[in-house]
Every structure is written in C-alpha cells, then in structure tokens.
Design an enzyme around this catalytic site. Structure first.
Site, short mmCIF file in Angstrom:
data_model
loop_
_atom_site.label_atom_id
_atom_site.label_comp_id
_atom_site.label_asym_id
_atom_site.label_seq_id
_atom_site.Cartn_x
_atom_site.Cartn_y
_atom_site.Cartn_z
N SER A 138 0.84 -1.19 0.07
CA SER A 138 0.17 0.07 -0.12
C SER A 138 0.80 1.03 0.16
O SER A 138 1.94 1.17 0.51
CB SER A 138 -0.97 0.07 1.15
N TYR A 151 -1.75 -0.60 10.06
CA TYR A 151 -1.95 -0.98 8.87
C TYR A 151 -0.45 -0.38 7.91
O TYR A 151 0.12 -1.22 7.22
CB TYR A 151 -3.04 -0.42 8.11
#
Length: 241
Positions: A138, A151
């Site tokens: 990501s 995350y």
C-alpha cells in the site's frame, strides 16, 4: 503448467489476481479464511478457465496451517512458481486507543503471513533457480496514514522485506517485488461515505479508484517480467503520491 499460490483469494484484489492468472493458464492454490466462499470461487474459476484450483481454508498467520497448505500444494499441483502475498486487514482508529490484540492481529495477517509463506516457498524456488514472489502492499507503507498506524507499519515492513529478499534471492534467479496500491475499489474501502469517496477521488489525478482487475494485470506483468526487475516497490495509485 505453472502454479500460483495466492493468499486472500476469495474476494477483492486476491480474486481478481486469481482470475487473471487462471486466464493466463496457471493452476491455482487459493487461500482464504472463509471456506464456503473460497470453494465457490474456486469452482467458478475452474469452470470458466478449465484450470485446477486447490482451495485451502485457514489463517496464513498460523505457521502450522501454512506448512500444511504448501505440503498439499506440492502433493497435488507440484512446486509453486509464483507466490502472491495478498492477505490483509486494516484497522482505523487512534493508536493510543488500539488494543495489543488488535495490533498483533494486523501484524500477523499483513506481515507475519508473508514471512511464513515465503519461508515455505523459497527452498523449492532456490533449488530450481527460478520463481516469483509478489507482495500486495500500500502507499501507506511508503508515507504512513493518520489513524492507520498499524496498517501503515505492516505495509512498511512488507516493503522493507521485499527489498531485502530481492537482494537475498537475486543470486538464485528469484524476483521479489511489491505493488504499493493506492485506493482500490474493494470492500476494505467501503467504510467511507459517498461524500468521503468523492472527496478522495478529487485528490487522485486519475479521477477515480482503481479496479482490482488493474492490480491483477500488474501482478501478471511482474510474473512475466525479466528476473532483473527485483527488489522493487512499485507504486500504483493513479498519480496520487
């Protein structure tokens, strides 16, 4: 026939990757937690593409399951040619309010699973002097995101692991790369309201979210790229960052 091992394969990006590689003629080892949906998707892919889909339901953050899954793949399909580490979860909230078990769950699912799957796949790849490992990361692993600290940390760890493994495995003819995704139109991003989604789209030069199929196309491109392309974290975000 080549074999692809894909985690988080029952929906979203993972399912799109499975379909893309099935269309390219790969046999598939599909891994996800939910058995019923996984088996359903596997049957659909088999019927549509006439490929073999081995469905393995379990938690890729658990070492025993991962070892058993790779054993089943070797016995049923042969050696894994491509490992796609896609399984991932998010947690939105302030770090100061996050419980340890929530932190551990994100890290185990997003990062420990990559270690466990790579550890199983690498020996056979090294023995054959070929293989591809593709990690679905990501942009938050590059830049960090407010209220998504765990995350971001897990994806940052994935990016560093990608670069380190790329160096470690290059002498053995194995390419290791990651795709740092921007906003992909998946269930994970359904938490945003319509207004929030529209505001986010306005920030993206491409003017939209990416489709999971576009990430899948990049995975296939990396699977077919020269081995000299390795140790890279490729940003795919519509010009956002």
């Amino acid at each position: 026939m080549k074999v692809a091992f894909i985690t988080g394969a029952s929906r979203g990006i993972g399912l799109a990757i499975a379909e893309e590689l099935a269309a390219a003629g790969y046999h598939l080892a599909l891994v996800a937690r939910g058995r019923e949906l996984l088996i359903k998707r596997g049957k659909e892919l088999q019927e549509k593409y006439h490929t073999v889909c081995l469905c393995l339901a379990g938690d890729v953050g658990e070492a025993d399951f991962v070892e058993e899954a790779f054993t089943q793949v070797r016995e049923s399909l042969g050696q894994v040619d491509i490992l796609v580490n896609n399984a991932g979860i998010s947690h939105i909230g302030l770090l100061s309010e996050m419980r340890l078990e929530q932190w551990n769950q994100v890290m185990t699912t997003n990062l420990t699973s990559v270690f466990l799957c790579c550890r199983q796949a690498i020996p056979c790849m090294v023995a054959r002097k070929q293989g591809r490992i593709i990690n679905i990361s990501s942009v938050w692993g590059n830049a960090g995101a407010s209220c998504e600290a765990a995350y971001s940390a897990s994806k940052g760890g994935m990016n560093a692991l990608t670069k380190a493994l790329g160096k470690e495995l290059a002498p053995s003819g194995i390419a290791v790369n990651a795709i740092a995704c921007g906003v992909i139109d998946t269930d994970m991003n359904q938490c945003f309201s319509r207004e929030e989604r529209e505001a986010l789209m306005e920030e993206i030069p491409a003017g939209r979210f990416a489709a999971p199929a576009e990430v899948a196309q990049m995975v296939r491109a990396l699977a077919e790229a020269p081995m000299y392309l390795t140790g890279q974290v490729i940003t795919m975000d519509g010009g956002w960052s």
